[in-house]
Design an enzyme around this catalytic site. Sequence first.
Site, PDB file in Angstrom:
ATOM      1  N   ASP A   1     -55.108 -83.505 -25.148  1.00 15.20           N
ATOM      2  CA  ASP A   1     -56.467 -84.244 -25.256  1.00 15.20           C
ATOM      3  C   ASP A   1     -56.645 -84.743 -26.665  1.00 15.20           C
ATOM      4  O   ASP A   1     -56.019 -84.469 -27.792  1.00 15.20           O
ATOM      5  CB  ASP A   1     -57.475 -83.290 -24.928  1.00 15.20           C
ATOM      6  CG  ASP A   1     -57.006 -81.521 -25.554  1.00 15.20           C
ATOM      7  OD1 ASP A   1     -56.338 -81.499 -26.372  1.00 15.20           O
ATOM      8  OD2 ASP A   1     -57.683 -80.849 -25.055  1.00 15.20           O
TER       9      ASP A   1
ATOM     10  N   ASN B   1     -63.980 -70.224 -22.109  1.00 11.97           N
ATOM     11  CA  ASN B   1     -64.594 -70.605 -20.881  1.00 11.97           C
ATOM     12  C   ASN B   1     -63.518 -70.897 -19.620  1.00 11.97           C
ATOM     13  O   ASN B   1     -63.944 -71.358 -18.558  1.00 11.97           O
ATOM     14  CB  ASN B   1     -65.681 -71.825 -20.797  1.00 11.97           C
ATOM     15  CG  ASN B   1     -64.900 -73.038 -21.192  1.00 11.97           C
ATOM     16  OD1 ASN B   1     -63.863 -73.128 -21.263  1.00 11.97           O
ATOM     17  ND2 ASN B   1     -65.684 -73.965 -21.244  1.00 11.97           N
TER      18      ASN B   1
ATOM     19  N   HIS C   1     -61.005 -73.007 -19.762  1.00  9.73           N
ATOM     20  CA  HIS C   1     -60.407 -74.522 -19.743  1.00  9.73           C
ATOM     21  C   HIS C   1     -59.068 -74.582 -20.281  1.00  9.73           C
ATOM     22  O   HIS C   1     -58.748 -73.902 -20.815  1.00  9.73           O
ATOM     23  CB  HIS C   1     -61.463 -75.543 -20.618  1.00  9.73           C
ATOM     24  CG  HIS C   1     -61.396 -75.604 -21.915  1.00  9.73           C
ATOM     25  ND1 HIS C   1     -62.574 -75.869 -22.826  1.00  9.73           N
ATOM     26  CD2 HIS C   1     -60.439 -75.313 -22.900  1.00  9.73           C
ATOM     27  CE1 HIS C   1     -62.076 -75.750 -24.292  1.00  9.73           C
ATOM     28  NE2 HIS C   1     -60.843 -75.343 -24.229  1.00  9.73           N
TER      29      HIS C   1
ATOM     30  N   GLU D   1     -63.061 -78.748 -18.333  1.00  4.37           N
ATOM     31  CA  GLU D   1     -64.221 -77.700 -18.402  1.00  4.37           C
ATOM     32  C   GLU D   1     -64.255 -77.204 -17.187  1.00  4.37           C
ATOM     33  O   GLU D   1     -64.227 -77.692 -15.945  1.00  4.37           O
ATOM     34  CB  GLU D   1     -65.389 -78.287 -19.150  1.00  4.37           C
ATOM     35  CG  GLU D   1     -65.088 -79.085 -20.396  1.00  4.37           C
ATOM     36  CD  GLU D   1     -65.020 -77.817 -21.393  1.00  4.37           C
ATOM     37  OE1 GLU D   1     -64.531 -76.833 -21.407  1.00  4.37           O
ATOM     38  OE2 GLU D   1     -65.726 -78.182 -22.385  1.00  4.37           O
TER      39      GLU D   1
HETATM   40  C1  F6R Z   1     -56.404 -78.195 -27.155  1.00  5.23           C
HETATM   41  C2  F6R Z   1     -56.703 -77.591 -25.976  1.00  5.23           C
HETATM   42  C3  F6R Z   1     -57.690 -76.483 -25.451  1.00  5.23           C
HETATM   43  C4  F6R Z   1     -57.273 -75.239 -26.388  1.00  5.23           C
HETATM   44  C5  F6R Z   1     -58.165 -74.182 -26.156  1.00  5.23           C
HETATM   45  C6  F6R Z   1     -58.011 -72.940 -26.903  1.00  5.23           C
HETATM   46  O1  F6R Z   1     -55.496 -79.307 -27.247  1.00  5.23           O
HETATM   47  O2  F6R Z   1     -56.333 -78.262 -24.893  1.00  5.23           O
HETATM   48  O3  F6R Z   1     -57.608 -76.238 -24.245  1.00  5.23           O
HETATM   49  O4  F6R Z   1     -56.017 -74.795 -26.064  1.00  5.23           O
HETATM   50  O5  F6R Z   1     -59.613 -74.650 -26.453  1.00  5.23           O
HETATM   51  O6  F6R Z   1     -58.226 -73.287 -28.302  1.00  5.23           O
HETATM   52  P1  F6R Z   1     -58.029 -72.119 -29.522  1.00  5.23           P
HETATM   53  O7  F6R Z   1     -56.301 -72.074 -29.499  1.00  5.23           O
HETATM   54  O8  F6R Z   1     -58.453 -72.667 -30.477  1.00  5.23           O
HETATM   55  O9  F6R Z   1     -58.522 -70.813 -29.023  1.00  5.23           O
END
Ligand code: F6R
Length: 236
Positions: free
Chosen positions: A67, A136, A138, A143
């Site tokens: 992303d 959440n 994702h 989302e």
């Molecule tokens: C980032 C991504 C997100 C993260 C998720 C967890 O490229 O795709 O899905 O993996 O938000 O983020 P952290 O590791 O910062 O808790």
Amino acid sequence: MTIHHVSNYAEMCRKAANMISAQILLNPTCTLGLATGSTPIGIYERLADAYNKSDLDFSGITTFNLDEYCGLSENDPQGYYYYMNEQLFNKVNIDRAKAHVPNGTAGDIALECRRYEALITAAGGIDLQLLGIGNNGHIGFNEPSSAFEKDTHCVELDEETIIANARFFDNPDDVPRRAITMGIGTIMQAKKILLVANGEKKKEILQKALYGPITPMVPASILQLHPDLTVIWSDT
Ligand code: F6R
């Protein structure tokens, strides 16, 4: 599904880096799907170490990041291309032409999503996809919603995600509201998936994702249907 429950972050990163290294050693021209955020930082550190010790060669691999925020350029320190440069790409011999991150500044975001999806297809799909999980549920920036979105698309970020990611920005108001993300279908088509999560705050959502009902309200729950899912979960 294979779950490794380890006691600390270093162990989680070591195991995950070993699995990614094995993938590269077995197939030096493989395609990796990469994640950003806090969780994979130690994994990238170990992969860069392996490169420095001449144990790994990144020159043949292709990568696709999950992303990117809309509106942030490749040179923006808050953007995910910049993150990848800092955490991995600048430290190893990856061919930049084969290291892909969605272009968050594309004039036509819908076209950029189609271009990105087509690039992944043209590369023959993803051999190993690294994933973190949001508070959440994702994965990528898919989302919670009423339906699983299949292909790479543009999303409005959840308030919870904006708050969670504000820690990377000087001013919480600077967190972009929209992002480009691989779709759930894109992720699920990866041959192997490696999901990493650590810390008490991820425990409940990980339980829901792995053992709860499969629902687009917990996007990661779809991973229960993947034929080759490895989860590395650490308490700290
Ligand atoms: C980032 C991504 C997100 C993260 C998720 C967890 O490229 O795709 O899905 O993996 O938000 O983020 P952290 O590791 O910062 O808790």
